[in-house]
Design an enzyme around this catalytic site. Structure first.
Site, PDB file in Angstrom:
ATOM      1  N   TYR A 177       0.817  -1.217   0.000  1.00  0.00           N
ATOM      2  CA  TYR A 177       0.000   0.000   0.000  1.00  0.00           C
ATOM      3  C   TYR A 177       0.852   1.269   0.000  1.00  0.00           C
ATOM      4  O   TYR A 177       0.440   2.288  -0.533  1.00  0.00           O
ATOM      5  CB  TYR A 177      -0.906   0.033   1.249  1.00  0.00           C
ATOM      6  CG  TYR A 177      -2.218  -0.690   1.079  1.00  0.00           C
ATOM      7  CD1 TYR A 177      -2.260  -2.048   0.788  1.00  0.00           C
ATOM      8  CD2 TYR A 177      -3.428  -0.022   1.218  1.00  0.00           C
ATOM      9  CE1 TYR A 177      -3.464  -2.711   0.638  1.00  0.00           C
ATOM     10  CE2 TYR A 177      -4.634  -0.678   1.081  1.00  0.00           C
ATOM     11  CZ  TYR A 177      -4.648  -2.021   0.790  1.00  0.00           C
ATOM     12  OH  TYR A 177      -5.846  -2.675   0.643  1.00  0.00           O
TER      13      TYR A 177
ATOM     14  N   LYS B 144       3.766 -14.776   2.663  1.00  0.00           N
ATOM     15  CA  LYS B 144       3.997 -15.512   1.413  1.00  0.00           C
ATOM     16  C   LYS B 144       5.514 -15.732   1.353  1.00  0.00           C
ATOM     17  O   LYS B 144       6.218 -15.245   0.458  1.00  0.00           O
ATOM     18  CB  LYS B 144       3.460 -14.689   0.223  1.00  0.00           C
ATOM     19  CG  LYS B 144       3.452 -15.431  -1.095  1.00  0.00           C
ATOM     20  CD  LYS B 144       2.397 -16.538  -1.189  1.00  0.00           C
ATOM     21  CE  LYS B 144       2.531 -17.273  -2.513  1.00  0.00           C
ATOM     22  NZ  LYS B 144       1.714 -18.493  -2.579  1.00  0.00           N
TER      23      LYS B 144
ATOM     24  N   ASP C  96      -2.257 -18.063   0.687  1.00  0.00           N
ATOM     25  CA  ASP C  96      -3.229 -18.837  -0.107  1.00  0.00           C
ATOM     26  C   ASP C  96      -3.825 -19.966   0.742  1.00  0.00           C
ATOM     27  O   ASP C  96      -5.038 -20.203   0.759  1.00  0.00           O
ATOM     28  CB  ASP C  96      -2.597 -19.361  -1.405  1.00  0.00           C
ATOM     29  CG  ASP C  96      -1.235 -19.996  -1.218  1.00  0.00           C
ATOM     30  OD1 ASP C  96      -0.683 -19.930  -0.096  1.00  0.00           O
ATOM     31  OD2 ASP C  96      -0.705 -20.578  -2.185  1.00  0.00           O
TER      32      ASP C  96
ATOM     33  N   ASP D 217      -6.302  -7.003   4.515  1.00  0.00           N
ATOM     34  CA  ASP D 217      -7.424  -6.393   3.796  1.00  0.00           C
ATOM     35  C   ASP D 217      -8.291  -7.487   3.184  1.00  0.00           C
ATOM     36  O   ASP D 217      -9.516  -7.491   3.330  1.00  0.00           O
ATOM     37  CB  ASP D 217      -6.869  -5.464   2.700  1.00  0.00           C
ATOM     38  CG  ASP D 217      -7.966  -4.836   1.869  1.00  0.00           C
ATOM     39  OD1 ASP D 217      -8.959  -4.381   2.457  1.00  0.00           O
ATOM     40  OD2 ASP D 217      -7.828  -4.806   0.622  1.00  0.00           O
TER      41      ASP D 217
ATOM     42  N   ASP E  52     -12.147  -9.364   4.754  1.00  0.00           N
ATOM     43  CA  ASP E  52     -13.397  -9.367   3.967  1.00  0.00           C
ATOM     44  C   ASP E  52     -13.934 -10.793   3.845  1.00  0.00           C
ATOM     45  O   ASP E  52     -15.134 -11.036   3.961  1.00  0.00           O
ATOM     46  CB  ASP E  52     -13.160  -8.825   2.545  1.00  0.00           C
ATOM     47  CG  ASP E  52     -13.392  -7.320   2.443  1.00  0.00           C
ATOM     48  OD1 ASP E  52     -13.216  -6.632   3.474  1.00  0.00           O
ATOM     49  OD2 ASP E  52     -13.728  -6.831   1.353  1.00  0.00           O
TER      50      ASP E  52
HETATM   51  C1  IPM Z   1     -10.324  -1.351   4.006  1.00  0.00           C
HETATM   52  C2  IPM Z   1     -10.591  -0.768   2.639  1.00  0.00           C
HETATM   53  C3  IPM Z   1      -9.460   0.182   2.264  1.00  0.00           C
HETATM   54  C4  IPM Z   1      -8.160  -0.637   2.236  1.00  0.00           C
HETATM   55  C5  IPM Z   1      -9.674   0.918   0.939  1.00  0.00           C
HETATM   56  C6  IPM Z   1     -10.930   1.767   0.970  1.00  0.00           C
HETATM   57  C7  IPM Z   1      -8.492   1.758   0.539  1.00  0.00           C
HETATM   58  O1  IPM Z   1     -10.764  -1.781   1.705  1.00  0.00           O
HETATM   59  O2  IPM Z   1     -10.121  -0.577   4.955  1.00  0.00           O
HETATM   60  O3  IPM Z   1     -10.332  -2.572   4.130  1.00  0.00           O
HETATM   61  O4  IPM Z   1      -7.884  -1.307   1.241  1.00  0.00           O
HETATM   62  O5  IPM Z   1      -7.436  -0.587   3.213  1.00  0.00           O
HETATM   63 MG    MG Z   2     -10.824  -3.723   2.499  1.00  0.00          MG
END
Ligand code: IPM
Ligand code: MG
Length: 361
Positions: free
Chosen positions: A144, A193, A225, A249, A253
């Site tokens: 990032y 990784k 993975d 990240d 999710d």
């Molecule tokens: C998160 C989001 C952010 C990230 C985006 C909006 C830049 O997906 O906080 O998980 O990737 O960190």
């Molecule tokens: Mg995210």
């Protein structure tokens, strides 16, 4: 006691779900001797609209003068990604804030509320075992924040995103992971990784070294993975999930879906001084914006995390979490957690917020 909070609602569903979180905090205020003062700041596309900046200086000032930041979401519809209002929006706003305040750790609790068992996509036997995972995502380095460029080589454009990790950064978050694991089930699963990336090798080496100082905790290493698969196969066996920036990240999710919906997810980004930004990481969800249908629970639970981590108000945190638990148990559901086959009552963003306020004890 008064607490000063910077409120950055942002774009998409941000303002709607933020309204509900503020409503919950105000209800709490009316039922205790705590008080909050809220100062709103512009951020993201909605800030650009007014100031031509995704993160105006004024907003940074508001944050610096506050004891915590409550953040909504930023970003626009995919079809409009090239418009200057949205181009670079996330990098210029939320990533710039993470950098400005040196937020190095992002905490994402991933737990299945009992009442949402019937909405969980995992198979019955896994749901019965339950899960309680604390994802700790490194937030200040990794791909990032490395050098980015797109340049022409041999007649075509090549894009570069450099990934980097500093030993001290890995050490710092690893210590934090073990300190937290000590108060939980004493297990850290570190994700990397290491079979391919230099960053992964260093990550694994440093985490292993730090683990020696915490003999009461067990350490497991998983390649990313494999981790994405193991999380689905045996979620109950995870405790603290320690991840580099991008892997955290992605995996958070993934696991959020087991909790019912990404809209349930809350997070806290903290710096070394203990200052924090609290946000639901689900994104601005433009398809839902303005419709009063988004799930406000991620934002409300983010506010609860703020009370606990930044202000030490554990009891008030628990009161909010209990109210959320109760609203789910009486089958109130926004669209994302609604199942038509059960006795669910489909409610709007606002109705969900109102119901949680009513249940606050
Ligand atoms: C998160 C989001 C952010 C990230 C985006 C909006 C830049 O997906 O906080 O998980 O990737 O960190
Ligand atoms: Mg995210």
């Amino acid at each position: 006691m008064n607490y000063k909070i910077a409120v950055l609602a942002g774009d998409g569903i941000g303002p709607e779900v933020m309204d509900e979180a503020i409503k919950v905090l105000k209800t709490l205020e009316s039922k205790s001797d705590i008080s909050f003062s809220f100062e709103e700041g512009l951020v993201g596309g909605s800030a650009w609209q007014v100031t031509k900046s995704h993160l105006p200086k004024e907003t940074i000032k508001i944050c610096e003068n506050s004891q915590a930041i409550l953040f909504g979401s930023v970003g626009g519809p995919i079809e409009e990604a090239d418009h200057p209002k949205w181009s670079g929006c996330e990098i210029n706003s939320i990533l710039a804030l993470r950098k400005h305040f040196n937020f190095f750790i992002n905490i994402r609790p991933l737990k299945l509320f009992k009442s949402l068992n019937d909405h969980c996509i995992l198979k019955e036997s896994l749901i019965r075992k339950g899960f309680d995972i604390l994802c700790l995502r490194e937030l200040s380095e990794g791909i990032y924040f490395g050098k980015k460029e797109t340049k022409e080589i041999d007649g075509q454009r090549v894009a570069f995103d450099q990934m980097f990790y500093t030993e001290g950064t890995i050490e710092k978050i690893a210590h934090r992971a073990f300190e937290i694991a000590r108060t939980r089930k004493k297990k850290v699963t570190s994700v990397d990784k290491a079979n391919v990336l230099e960053c992964g090798k260093l990550w694994r080496e440093v985490v292993t070294r730090v683990s020696k100082e915490y003999p009461e905790c067990t350490l497991e290493h998983l390649l990313v993975d494999n981790a994405s698969m193991q999380l689905i196969l045996r979620p109950s066996e995870f405790d603290v999930l320690l991840c580099p920036n991008m892997f955290g990240d992605i995996l958070s999710d993934e696991v959020s879906v087991f909790t019912g919906s990404l809209g349930m997810l809350a997070s806290a980004s903290i710096n070394k001084e203990g200052f924090g930004l609290y946000e639901p990481p689900g994104g601005s969800a433009y398809d839902l914006a303005g419709l009063n249908v988004a799930n406000p629970i991620g934002q409300i639970l983010s506010a609860a995390l703020m009370l606990k981590i930044s202000f030490g108000l554990d009891k008030e945190h628990d009161r909010i979490v209990n109210a959320v638990e109760e609203v789910l148990s009486i089958q109130y559901r926004t669209g994302d957690i609604y199942t038509s086959t059960s006795s669910c009552k489909e409610v709007s963003t606002e109705e969900m917020g109102d119901a949680i306020c009513k249940l606050l004890k």
